[in-house]
Scaffold this motif. Structure first.
Motif, PDB file in Angstrom:
ATOM      1  N   CYS A  16       0.838  -1.186   0.000  1.00  0.00           N
ATOM      2  CA  CYS A  16       0.000   0.000   0.000  1.00  0.00           C
ATOM      3  C   CYS A  16       0.880   1.246   0.000  1.00  0.00           C
ATOM      4  O   CYS A  16       1.972   1.233   0.557  1.00  0.00           O
ATOM      5  CB  CYS A  16      -0.931   0.008   1.200  1.00  0.00           C
ATOM      6  N   ASN A  17       0.420   2.275  -0.666  1.00  0.00           N
ATOM      7  CA  ASN A  17       1.088   3.573  -0.672  1.00  0.00           C
ATOM      8  C   ASN A  17       2.571   3.480  -1.024  1.00  0.00           C
ATOM      9  O   ASN A  17       3.413   4.109  -0.398  1.00  0.00           O
ATOM     10  CB  ASN A  17       0.893   4.268   0.685  1.00  0.00           C
ATOM     11  N   ILE A  36      -7.635   2.553 -10.584  1.00  0.00           N
ATOM     12  CA  ILE A  36      -6.865   3.694 -10.085  1.00  0.00           C
ATOM     13  C   ILE A  36      -7.737   4.937 -10.153  1.00  0.00           C
ATOM     14  O   ILE A  36      -8.263   5.279 -11.206  1.00  0.00           O
ATOM     15  CB  ILE A  36      -5.569   3.889 -10.905  1.00  0.00           C
ATOM     16  N   ILE A  37      -7.873   5.610  -9.015  1.00  0.00           N
ATOM     17  CA  ILE A  37      -8.654   6.852  -8.940  1.00  0.00           C
ATOM     18  C   ILE A  37      -7.813   8.015  -9.468  1.00  0.00           C
ATOM     19  O   ILE A  37      -8.275   8.832 -10.243  1.00  0.00           O
ATOM     20  CB  ILE A  37      -9.103   7.131  -7.491  1.00  0.00           C
ATOM     21  N   ASP A  60      -9.455   6.375   1.295  1.00  0.00           N
ATOM     22  CA  ASP A  60      -9.016   6.134   2.673  1.00  0.00           C
ATOM     23  C   ASP A  60      -7.584   5.604   2.591  1.00  0.00           C
ATOM     24  O   ASP A  60      -7.361   4.470   2.166  1.00  0.00           O
ATOM     25  CB  ASP A  60      -9.936   5.122   3.349  1.00  0.00           C
ATOM     26  N   ILE A  61      -6.608   6.416   3.006  1.00  0.00           N
ATOM     27  CA  ILE A  61      -5.200   6.054   2.846  1.00  0.00           C
ATOM     28  C   ILE A  61      -4.852   4.740   3.541  1.00  0.00           C
ATOM     29  O   ILE A  61      -3.991   3.994   3.088  1.00  0.00           O
ATOM     30  CB  ILE A  61      -4.269   7.199   3.304  1.00  0.00           C
ATOM     31  N   ALA A  62      -5.546   4.418   4.613  1.00  0.00           N
ATOM     32  CA  ALA A  62      -5.294   3.155   5.314  1.00  0.00           C
ATOM     33  C   ALA A  62      -5.774   1.948   4.509  1.00  0.00           C
ATOM     34  O   ALA A  62      -5.314   0.829   4.726  1.00  0.00           O
ATOM     35  CB  ALA A  62      -5.957   3.167   6.685  1.00  0.00           C
TER      36      ALA A  62
END
Length: 127
Positions: A16-17, A36-37, A60-62
């Protein structure tokens, strides 16, 4: 002996990230699983493969996951994954360690506030 990842326990939380060279998304577009947004700029670091971006698949980054991560948590580009993904879990840097392998992994806020460590990671990737 290197410890082996067991994604059935962690649901591939490391995916993630992650800054990925933007070229991966065009070269491997047929292997993208999660829509992908948008992309967030992650800098032009030759050590990471050039113009890097973080693909946003969830606001939501999490909950944001790599767009190449399948829903069974396996990597859809494992054979061509970026270097940062290949060296994750080797224990060479505190932010590239896996808590599920018994390594001391930092929390997300530590990573976001430690700019010097990001530069250290870049040096490891260049090796």
């Amino acid at each position: 002996m290197r410890l082996k990842c067991d994604i059935s326990k962690c649901s591939a939380n490391c995916c993630c990230n992650v800054p990925i060279p933007k070229g991966y998304f065009t070269a491997l577009k047929n292997r993208i699983v999660r829509p992908i947004i948008r992309f967030e700029d992650a800098g032009n670091n030759p050590e990471l493969g050039g113009n890097n971006v973080v693909a946003i698949t969830n606001e939501d980054i999490a909950e944001n996951r790599c767009p190449f991560q399948r829903y069974d948590y396996k990597c859809n580009i494992y054979d061509r994954r970026p270097k940062i993904c290949r060296i994750f879990g080797e224990g060479k840097h505190k932010y590239l360690q896996c808590g599920f392998l018994g390594q001391k992994a930092p929390n997300f806020n530590e990573i976001l506030t430690d700019v010097n460590s990001v530069m250290d990671i870049l040096k490891l990737i260049d090796k």
